[in-house]
Design a protein around this motif. Structure first.
Motif, mmCIF file in Angstrom:
data_model
loop_
_atom_site.group_PDB
_atom_site.id
_atom_site.type_symbol
_atom_site.label_atom_id
_atom_site.label_comp_id
_atom_site.label_asym_id
_atom_site.label_seq_id
_atom_site.Cartn_x
_atom_site.Cartn_y
_atom_site.Cartn_z
ATOM 1 N N VAL A 29 -86.200 76.692 91.383
ATOM 2 C CA VAL A 29 -85.662 77.598 92.402
ATOM 3 C C VAL A 29 -84.673 76.855 93.301
ATOM 4 C CG1 VAL A 29 -86.274 78.855 94.508
ATOM 5 C CG2 VAL A 29 -87.549 79.263 92.403
ATOM 6 N N MET A 30 -85.008 75.620 93.651
ATOM 7 C CA MET A 30 -84.102 74.832 94.492
ATOM 8 C C MET A 30 -82.808 74.483 93.767
ATOM 9 S SD MET A 30 -86.778 72.331 96.461
ATOM 10 C CE MET A 30 -88.269 73.045 97.130
ATOM 11 N N ILE A 31 -82.886 74.237 92.478
ATOM 12 C CA ILE A 31 -81.668 74.029 91.692
ATOM 13 C C ILE A 31 -80.769 75.253 91.816
ATOM 14 C CG2 ILE A 31 -80.752 73.838 89.336
ATOM 15 C CD1 ILE A 31 -83.188 72.102 88.655
ATOM 16 N N SER A 32 -81.363 76.430 91.660
ATOM 17 C CA SER A 32 -80.591 77.667 91.789
ATOM 18 C C SER A 32 -80.007 77.814 93.182
ATOM 19 C CB SER A 32 -81.473 78.881 91.468
ATOM 20 O OG SER A 32 -81.765 78.962 90.097
ATOM 21 N N ALA A 33 -80.805 77.481 94.205
ATOM 22 C CA ALA A 33 -80.334 77.619 95.584
ATOM 23 C C ALA A 33 -79.127 76.722 95.850
ATOM 24 C CB ALA A 33 -81.468 77.285 96.555
ATOM 25 N N VAL A 34 -79.185 75.473 95.372
ATOM 26 C CA VAL A 34 -78.067 74.546 95.568
ATOM 27 C C VAL A 34 -76.832 75.031 94.813
ATOM 28 C CG1 VAL A 34 -77.240 72.193 95.142
ATOM 29 C CG2 VAL A 34 -79.557 72.553 96.002
ATOM 30 N N ILE A 35 -77.023 75.448 93.561
ATOM 31 C CA ILE A 35 -75.888 75.940 92.768
ATOM 32 C C ILE A 35 -75.262 77.159 93.439
ATOM 33 C CG2 ILE A 35 -75.218 77.001 90.573
ATOM 34 C CD1 ILE A 35 -77.274 75.212 89.188
ATOM 35 N N ALA A 36 -76.105 78.047 93.970
ATOM 36 C CA ALA A 36 -75.581 79.249 94.632
ATOM 37 C C ALA A 36 -74.645 78.891 95.776
ATOM 38 C CB ALA A 36 -76.735 80.108 95.149
ATOM 39 N N CYS A 37 -74.955 77.805 96.485
ATOM 40 C CA CYS A 37 -74.174 77.443 97.672
ATOM 41 C C CYS A 37 -72.815 76.846 97.342
ATOM 42 C CB CYS A 37 -74.977 76.469 98.542
ATOM 43 S SG CYS A 37 -76.418 77.232 99.317
ATOM 44 N N TYR A 38 -72.658 76.220 96.178
ATOM 45 C CA TYR A 38 -71.331 75.686 95.859
ATOM 46 C C TYR A 38 -70.587 76.503 94.804
ATOM 47 C CZ TYR A 38 -73.265 73.152 91.719
ATOM 48 O OH TYR A 38 -73.862 72.811 90.530
ATOM 49 N N ILE A 89 -69.043 86.219 89.800
ATOM 50 C CA ILE A 89 -69.909 87.082 90.622
ATOM 51 C C ILE A 89 -71.183 87.462 89.869
ATOM 52 C CG2 ILE A 89 -70.117 89.424 91.537
ATOM 53 C CD1 ILE A 89 -68.770 87.668 93.519
ATOM 54 N N SER A 90 -71.054 87.837 88.590
ATOM 55 C CA SER A 90 -72.244 88.253 87.829
ATOM 56 C C SER A 90 -73.240 87.107 87.713
ATOM 57 C CB SER A 90 -71.839 88.754 86.438
ATOM 58 O OG SER A 90 -71.193 87.728 85.694
ATOM 59 N N SER A 91 -72.730 85.880 87.564
ATOM 60 C CA SER A 91 -73.624 84.720 87.503
ATOM 61 C C SER A 91 -74.225 84.417 88.868
ATOM 62 C CB SER A 91 -72.856 83.485 87.003
ATOM 63 O OG SER A 91 -72.474 83.631 85.660
ATOM 64 N N HIS A 92 -73.416 84.526 89.919
ATOM 65 C CA HIS A 92 -73.918 84.200 91.254
ATOM 66 C C HIS A 92 -75.024 85.154 91.689
ATOM 67 C CE1 HIS A 92 -73.576 83.607 95.746
ATOM 68 N NE2 HIS A 92 -73.646 82.375 95.312
ATOM 69 N N ILE A 93 -74.892 86.411 91.334
ATOM 70 C CA ILE A 93 -75.942 87.390 91.654
ATOM 71 C C ILE A 93 -77.263 86.961 91.020
ATOM 72 C CG2 ILE A 93 -76.735 89.748 91.198
ATOM 73 C CD1 ILE A 93 -73.763 90.609 91.514
ATOM 74 N N SER A 94 -77.204 86.541 89.766
ATOM 75 C CA SER A 94 -78.438 86.147 89.061
ATOM 76 C C SER A 94 -79.037 84.884 89.659
ATOM 77 C CB SER A 94 -78.152 85.937 87.567
ATOM 78 O OG SER A 94 -77.365 84.779 87.351
ATOM 79 N N ILE A 95 -78.188 83.938 90.066
ATOM 80 C CA ILE A 95 -78.673 82.700 90.677
ATOM 81 C C ILE A 95 -79.400 83.015 91.987
ATOM 82 C CG2 ILE A 95 -77.956 80.500 91.696
ATOM 83 C CD1 ILE A 95 -75.528 80.599 89.728
ATOM 84 N N ALA A 96 -78.791 83.880 92.800
ATOM 85 C CA ALA A 96 -79.422 84.276 94.059
ATOM 86 C C ALA A 96 -80.732 85.021 93.809
ATOM 87 C CB ALA A 96 -78.459 85.150 94.867
ATOM 88 N N GLN A 97 -80.748 85.876 92.803
ATOM 89 C CA GLN A 97 -81.959 86.647 92.505
ATOM 90 C C GLN A 97 -83.114 85.736 92.104
ATOM 91 O OE1 GLN A 97 -82.729 89.825 92.963
ATOM 92 N NE2 GLN A 97 -84.776 89.372 92.199
#
Length: 492
Positions: free
Chosen positions: A90-99, A331-339
C-alpha cells in the motif's frame, strides 16, 4: 454494510486494463523492444507473459476475490505475520501516486503547448530549462522553488482521481474507465492511421520489429522481458487485489486475468507502432538515422516526440491528441493506484469512502508539491528508481513466496477454477512457485547489486542512502509497526 461491487464484467476489465495500461506502455515498451532484438524480443516477452504475467494476475484476482479485501487484510488472512507486507505494498502505491501524478500534470501542460508547438526549435531546452527550471547542481536534495505554472494541471489530475475514488467503484472508477479506455484505444489507432502513411514511418516501425534472433540467447534480454511484464501489469503493489475484492461472487477469474493481460500487451504493441512510426518520419524529415533520434522514458515523451510532432502534418491537431493519449493512460493508472491505498485504509480503519478518499487525495496533493519544484524531476527520478527496482520487485517476490510456499497454493487454484470457464492446471502452480520466484530473485539481486556498485544517476552517497534506501527503510518500519499493533489488538 455490504461491500461495493463492479456494475458489469466489462467495467471491471476496462478498469483493470486502465490500471495496467500506463505511461510505461507508451514510452518504455517500444524502446525496450527495439533495444532487445526487435521482433525476436516477442519470443521471451510472450514466454514471460505466459509464465509470469498471466499466472501472477490470476493469483491476485483470486486472492482479492476470495478474501474480499485489499492487500493488508488479504495477506493477513493468509498469514497474520504478513500483514506488514500488505501495508508495504500500500505504501508503494501511495509513494507512486504522489510522483506519478506529476508526470500526468506535465502531459496536461503539453496538451496546451502542442496547439502552438510552444517548445520551439529546441524541445530539450524548453522541457528541462524553461518548463521544469531544472537546478544546475544535479541534486535531488536541492529542490528550489515551486514551478507555479504546474499547480493548475496538478490540481486537475488530482481532482479527476478524487472524483473517481470519491464516487466509488461503480459510480466513479467504472464510469470513468468506460470512457477513458475506449477513447485511448481510438486515439492511438487514429494516430497510427495518420502516421503510418508518412514518408519513413514504415522504416521506423521496421526498426522496432526487425528481428535479431542472436539476442534470444542473451540472458539480459530475457531479464528485460520479465522485468517489463512485472512493471507493466500493476501486480505486487495492492492494486489488482483491491480491484478484484469488488467483483461479484460469481466472476470468471481466469478469463478476466487473460483478457486484462492480453489487452494490456496489445496496447503496448499499438503504442510501439505509433511511437516508432513518428520517429521514422522524424528521421526521414531530418535526413538522419533513426538510431540518432530514438530514446526512452521522459526524454522520449517530452523532448523527442515534441520535435517529431512539429514536423508532422497538422501538428496543432496531432500534438494535442498524442498528449491527450498520455493523459488518459496516466489518469486511469493513477485512479487505480489511489484506490489501492484507499481500500487498504477503509478495510483497516472502518472509514467510509468519502472520508478516506478526501484524506488521501488531500495529503497526496501536498506531498506531490515536492515534485513540481525546480529539483523535482531529479527527486522523482531517484525515488522512482528505488521504488520500482527494489521495493516493488521485493514485494512481488515476498507475495509469491507467501502464497506459493507458505500457503496451500492449490486452494487458490481451486477457487479460481470453480468460478471459471476454463481451468488452470499444474503449469500455473509451477510458474508461481518456481518460474516467477526464480526470475524475481535474479532481477532483485542484480538491481540491489547494481545499486551498491554504482550510484544511480551519479547522485551523491548521502542522497542514495537517505532518499533511496532511507525511504524503503521508513516504509518497512511503518509497515512492521502497523503489523505489530494489529497483532497486539488481536490479543486484547
Amino acid at each position: 454494510m455490504s461491500r461495493e461491487q463492479w456494475g458489469s464484467r466489462a467495467g471491471f476489465i476496462l478498469a483493470a486494463v486502465g490500471s495496467a495500461v500506463g505511461l510505461g506502455n507508451i514510452w518504455r515498451f517500444p524502446y525496450m523492444t527495439y533495444e532487445n532484438g526487435g521482433g525476436a524480443f516477442f519470443i521471451p516477452y510472450l514466454f514471460a507473459l505466459l509464465t509470469a504475467g498471466i499466472p501472477f494476475m490470476i493469483l491476485e484476482f483470486s486472492l482479492g476475490h476470495k478474501y474480499r479485501s485489499g492487500a493488508p487484510r488479504t495477506l493477513a488472512s493468509l498469514n497474520r505475520r504478513f500483514e506488514w507486507l500488505g501495508w508495504f505494498q500500500v505504501m508503494i502505491s501511495a509513494v507512486i501516486a504522489c510522483y506519478y501524478v506529476v508526470v500526468i500534470a506535465w502531459a496536461i501542460s503539453y496538451c496546451y503547448f502542442s496547439f502552438t508547438q510552444a517548445w520551439g526549435e529546441d524541445s530539450n531546452a524548453f522541457f528541462f530549462d524553461t518548463f521544469l527550471g531544472l537546478t544546475g547542481d544535479n541534486s535531488p536534495s536541492s529542490l528550489g522553488g515551486l514551478r507555479v505554472h504546474l499547480l493548475i494541471p496538478l490540481c486537475l489530475a488530482w481532482a479527476t482521481t478524487y472524483i473517481a475514488t470519491y464516487r466509488g467503484v461503480q459510480g466513479g472508477i467504472e464510469k470513468i474507465n468506460k470512457v477513458l479506455m475506449p477513447l485511448l484505444f481510438l486515439l492511438v489507432l487514429y494516430l497510427i492511421a495518420r502516421i503510418a502513411f508518412l514518408p519513413g514511418a514504415l522504416d521506423g516501425i521496421n526498426w522496432m520489429f526487425a528481428p535479431d534472433f542472436s539476442k534470444i540467447w542473451d540472458p539480459k534480454v530475457w531479464s528485460a522481458a520479465y522485468g517489463q511484464i512485472f512493471f507493466t501489469l500493476s501486480v505486487g503493489f495492492a492494486i489488482m487485489m483491491s480491484y478484484a475484492s469488488f467483483l461479484p461472487e460469481k466472476s470468471d477469474i481466469n478469463n478476466n486475468a487473460f483478457m486484462t493481460v492480453l489487452m494490456n500487451c496489445g496496447f503496448s504493441m499499438l503504442a510501439g507502432i505509433m511511437v516508432f512510426g513518428a520517429l521514422g518520419y522524424m528521421a526521414h524529415a531530418q535526413n538522419t538515422e533513426l538510431t540518432e533520434v530514438v530514446s526512452s522514458g521522459v526524454g522520449l515523451a517530452f523532448v523527442t516526440l515534441p520535435t517529431a510532432i512539429s514536423l508532422l502534418p497538422a501538428p496543432g491537431i496531432m500534438g494535442p491528441l498524442f498528449f491527450l493519449a498520455l493523459v488518459f493512460a496516466g489518469i486511469s493508472s493513477h485512479i487505480s493506484i489511489a484506490q489501492a491505498v484507499i481500500t487498504g485504509l477503509m478495510d483497516k480503519r472502518g472509514w467510509n469512502r468519502h472520508r478516506t478518499s478526501t484524506l488521501f487525495c488531500a495529503l497526496g496533493f501536498v506531498i506531490s508539491l515536492l515534485f513540481i519544484t525546480r529539483g523535482g524531476l531529479l527527486l522523482l527520478d531517484l525515488v522512482d528508481y528505488f521504488i520500482n527496482n527494489v521495493a516493488l520487485l521485493g514485494a512481488c517476490l515476498l507475495e509469491l513466496l507467501l502464497a506459493g510456499w507458505l500457503c496451500r497454493l492449490t486452494d487458490f487454484q481451486h477457487h479460481a477454477n470453480q468460478l471459471s470457464e476454463f481451468k488452470i492446471g499444474n503449469w500455473w502452480l509451477f510458474c508461481i512457485r518456481f518460474v516467477s520466484v526464480g526470475i524475481l530473485l535474479i532481477l532483485l539481486f542484480n538491481n540491489i547489486l547494481g545499486a551498491f556498485r554504482e550510484n544511480y544517476g551519479g547522485y551523491s552517497n548521502h542522497e542514495i542512502y537517505f532518499i533511496g534506501w532511507g525511504l524503503i527503510g521508513i516504509m518497512l518500519l511503518l509497515a512492521l509497526s502497523i503489523n505489530a499493533a494489529s497483532r497486539q489488538e488481536s490479543r486484547l
